[in-house]
Design a protein around this motif. Structure first.
Motif, mmCIF file in Angstrom:
data_model
loop_
_atom_site.group_PDB
_atom_site.id
_atom_site.type_symbol
_atom_site.label_atom_id
_atom_site.label_comp_id
_atom_site.label_asym_id
_atom_site.label_seq_id
_atom_site.Cartn_x
_atom_site.Cartn_y
_atom_site.Cartn_z
ATOM 1 N N ASP A 34 -27.634 -40.910 -18.019
ATOM 2 C CA ASP A 34 -28.255 -39.595 -17.961
ATOM 3 C C ASP A 34 -27.311 -38.698 -17.166
ATOM 4 O OD1 ASP A 34 -30.518 -40.633 -19.216
ATOM 5 O OD2 ASP A 34 -31.506 -41.090 -17.314
ATOM 6 N N VAL A 35 -27.098 -37.483 -17.670
ATOM 7 C CA VAL A 35 -26.155 -36.578 -17.018
ATOM 8 C C VAL A 35 -26.813 -35.218 -16.823
ATOM 9 C CG1 VAL A 35 -23.835 -35.568 -17.128
ATOM 10 C CG2 VAL A 35 -24.317 -37.668 -18.377
ATOM 11 N N THR A 36 -26.673 -34.648 -15.644
ATOM 12 C CA THR A 36 -27.102 -33.274 -15.402
ATOM 13 C C THR A 36 -25.886 -32.469 -14.977
ATOM 14 O OG1 THR A 36 -29.295 -33.998 -14.720
ATOM 15 C CG2 THR A 36 -28.628 -31.787 -14.044
ATOM 16 N N LEU A 37 -25.657 -31.384 -15.694
ATOM 17 C CA LEU A 37 -24.496 -30.535 -15.409
ATOM 18 C C LEU A 37 -24.976 -29.129 -15.056
ATOM 19 C CD1 LEU A 37 -22.166 -31.554 -18.382
ATOM 20 C CD2 LEU A 37 -21.876 -32.211 -15.982
ATOM 21 N N ALA A 38 -24.755 -28.754 -13.817
ATOM 22 C CA ALA A 38 -25.031 -27.385 -13.396
ATOM 23 C C ALA A 38 -23.979 -26.464 -14.024
ATOM 24 C CB ALA A 38 -24.971 -27.307 -11.874
ATOM 25 N N LEU A 44 -17.150 -37.051 -15.667
ATOM 26 C CA LEU A 44 -16.479 -38.037 -16.517
ATOM 27 C C LEU A 44 -17.537 -39.054 -16.935
ATOM 28 C CD1 LEU A 44 -13.678 -38.728 -17.624
ATOM 29 C CD2 LEU A 44 -13.320 -40.157 -15.594
ATOM 30 N N VAL A 45 -17.895 -39.016 -18.213
ATOM 31 C CA VAL A 45 -19.081 -39.713 -18.693
ATOM 32 C C VAL A 45 -18.684 -40.952 -19.511
ATOM 33 C CG1 VAL A 45 -21.095 -39.456 -20.193
ATOM 34 C CG2 VAL A 45 -20.389 -37.561 -18.727
ATOM 35 N N VAL A 92 -15.608 -39.436 -21.477
ATOM 36 C CA VAL A 92 -15.572 -38.047 -21.942
ATOM 37 C C VAL A 92 -15.740 -37.133 -20.744
ATOM 38 C CG1 VAL A 92 -16.633 -36.353 -23.482
ATOM 39 C CG2 VAL A 92 -16.619 -38.770 -24.136
ATOM 40 N N ASN A 93 -14.774 -36.247 -20.569
ATOM 41 C CA ASN A 93 -14.809 -35.338 -19.418
ATOM 42 C C ASN A 93 -15.567 -34.064 -19.808
ATOM 43 O OD1 ASN A 93 -14.293 -34.131 -16.962
ATOM 44 N ND2 ASN A 93 -12.105 -34.611 -16.996
ATOM 45 N N LEU A 94 -16.883 -34.159 -19.740
ATOM 46 C CA LEU A 94 -17.732 -33.038 -20.169
ATOM 47 C C LEU A 94 -17.719 -31.915 -19.138
ATOM 48 C CD1 LEU A 94 -20.975 -34.800 -21.492
ATOM 49 C CD2 LEU A 94 -19.132 -33.767 -22.842
ATOM 50 N N ILE A 95 -17.887 -30.694 -19.629
ATOM 51 C CA ILE A 95 -18.043 -29.546 -18.730
ATOM 52 C C ILE A 95 -19.109 -28.604 -19.288
ATOM 53 C CG2 ILE A 95 -16.106 -28.280 -19.804
ATOM 54 C CD1 ILE A 95 -15.629 -27.156 -16.856
ATOM 55 N N ASN A 96 -19.920 -28.082 -18.403
ATOM 56 C CA ASN A 96 -20.918 -27.081 -18.771
ATOM 57 C C ASN A 96 -20.317 -25.698 -18.526
ATOM 58 O OD1 ASN A 96 -23.064 -25.387 -19.093
ATOM 59 N ND2 ASN A 96 -24.292 -26.216 -17.409
ATOM 60 N N LEU A 97 -19.966 -25.021 -19.613
ATOM 61 C CA LEU A 97 -19.327 -23.699 -19.503
ATOM 62 C C LEU A 97 -20.349 -22.567 -19.496
ATOM 63 C CD1 LEU A 97 -16.307 -24.264 -21.930
ATOM 64 C CD2 LEU A 97 -16.272 -24.221 -19.433
ATOM 65 N N ASP A 98 -21.639 -22.922 -19.584
ATOM 66 C CA ASP A 98 -22.644 -21.859 -19.534
ATOM 67 C C ASP A 98 -22.684 -21.270 -18.124
ATOM 68 O OD1 ASP A 98 -25.170 -20.871 -21.314
ATOM 69 O OD2 ASP A 98 -25.585 -20.770 -19.146
ATOM 70 N N THR A 102 -28.428 -24.885 -16.452
ATOM 71 C CA THR A 102 -28.145 -26.305 -16.236
ATOM 72 C C THR A 102 -28.470 -27.078 -17.513
ATOM 73 O OG1 THR A 102 -28.531 -26.213 -13.868
ATOM 74 C CG2 THR A 102 -28.897 -28.343 -14.920
ATOM 75 N N VAL A 103 -27.659 -28.086 -17.820
ATOM 76 C CA VAL A 103 -27.833 -28.881 -19.036
ATOM 77 C C VAL A 103 -28.127 -30.323 -18.644
ATOM 78 C CG1 VAL A 103 -26.707 -29.715 -21.134
ATOM 79 C CG2 VAL A 103 -26.210 -27.429 -20.294
ATOM 80 N N THR A 104 -29.116 -30.933 -19.307
ATOM 81 C CA THR A 104 -29.369 -32.352 -19.070
ATOM 82 C C THR A 104 -29.171 -33.116 -20.369
ATOM 83 O OG1 THR A 104 -31.723 -32.070 -19.493
ATOM 84 C CG2 THR A 104 -31.016 -31.950 -17.204
ATOM 85 N N LEU A 105 -28.465 -34.229 -20.246
ATOM 86 C CA LEU A 105 -28.209 -35.108 -21.392
ATOM 87 C C LEU A 105 -28.773 -36.474 -21.044
ATOM 88 C CD1 LEU A 105 -24.522 -33.965 -21.768
ATOM 89 C CD2 LEU A 105 -26.326 -33.480 -23.416
ATOM 90 N N ALA A 106 -29.443 -37.104 -22.019
ATOM 91 C CA ALA A 106 -30.062 -38.409 -21.773
ATOM 92 C C ALA A 106 -29.178 -39.514 -22.341
ATOM 93 C CB ALA A 106 -31.435 -38.462 -22.413
#
Ligand SMILES: O=c1ccn([C@H]2C[C@H](O)[C@@H](COP(=O)(O)OP(=O)(O)OP(=O)(O)O)O2)c(=O)[nH]1
Ligand SMILES: [Mg+2]
Length: 155
Positions: A34-38, A44-45, A92-98, A102-106
């Motif tokens: 589970d990932v939360t990105l502000a 790094l997922v 995978v080096n995810l980034i939240n560009l919004d 905040t984005v949550t991924l399960a």
């Protein structure tokens, strides 16, 4: 036509990379956590898979356009390069560009897509001069087409 790629499931409850439709170029990768990105945050997922690509191939980890369009989620080093000799877990080096959300991924959500491609290995040979070409040394916008675009602060 397909090339066989061995997959090690490091997390047996998660799926191997999978194409969603015939003709898709990218096989989806999922997040093992589970990932939360502000806003502005990256992580790094883990994907729960390791692969063995044949020599002469590489895997390229591309963003998913749906995640980008809906949430502003992209990949810092897009496309990431998975070498044929790499046996570690694909990450995978995810980034939240919004800027605000905040984005949550399960765990199990599809977060990226792996494009497997043939790659040439170059023999780099140092030369004192290079053969001429039509483009020559022109680059970085030398063909124009953006004269109306003025960088902020230079108006
Ligand atoms: O999005 C990515 C990119 C790379 N990798 C793995 C596979 C790749 O073979 C290895 C090294 O990647 P790269 O060469 O891009 O990183 P580097 O910073 O040059 O590390 P190294 O010194 O290990 O080559 O990391 C991933 O799991 N995901
Ligand atoms: Mg490297």
């Amino acid at each position: 036509m397909s090339v066989e790629v061995l997959v090690q499931l490091l997390d047996p409850d998660l799926p191997p990379p999978a194409y969603s439709h015939p003709g898709d170029a990218g096989a989806d990768l999922v997040t093992a956590e589970d990932v939360t990105l502000a806003p502005g945050q990256r992580a790094l997922v883990a994907t729960g898979v390791a692969i063995a690509l044949p020599e002469g191939y590489a895997g390229f980890v591309h963003p998913r356009s749906g995640l980008a369009a809906r949430f502003g989620v992209s990949i810092v080093n897009a496309p990431g390069t998975v070498d044929a000799g790499y046996r570690g877990e694909i990450k995978v080096n995810l980034i939240n560009l919004d800027p605000t959300e905040t984005v949550t991924l399960a765990r199990g959500d599809r977060i990226a897509q792996l494009v497997v491609q043939r790659v040439e290995r170059a023999a780099f040979r140092v030369a004192s001069a290079l053969p001429e070409s039509v483009r020559g040394t022109g680059g970085h916008g030398s063909t124009g087409g953006h004269r109306d675009l003025v960088p902020a602060g230079e108006e």
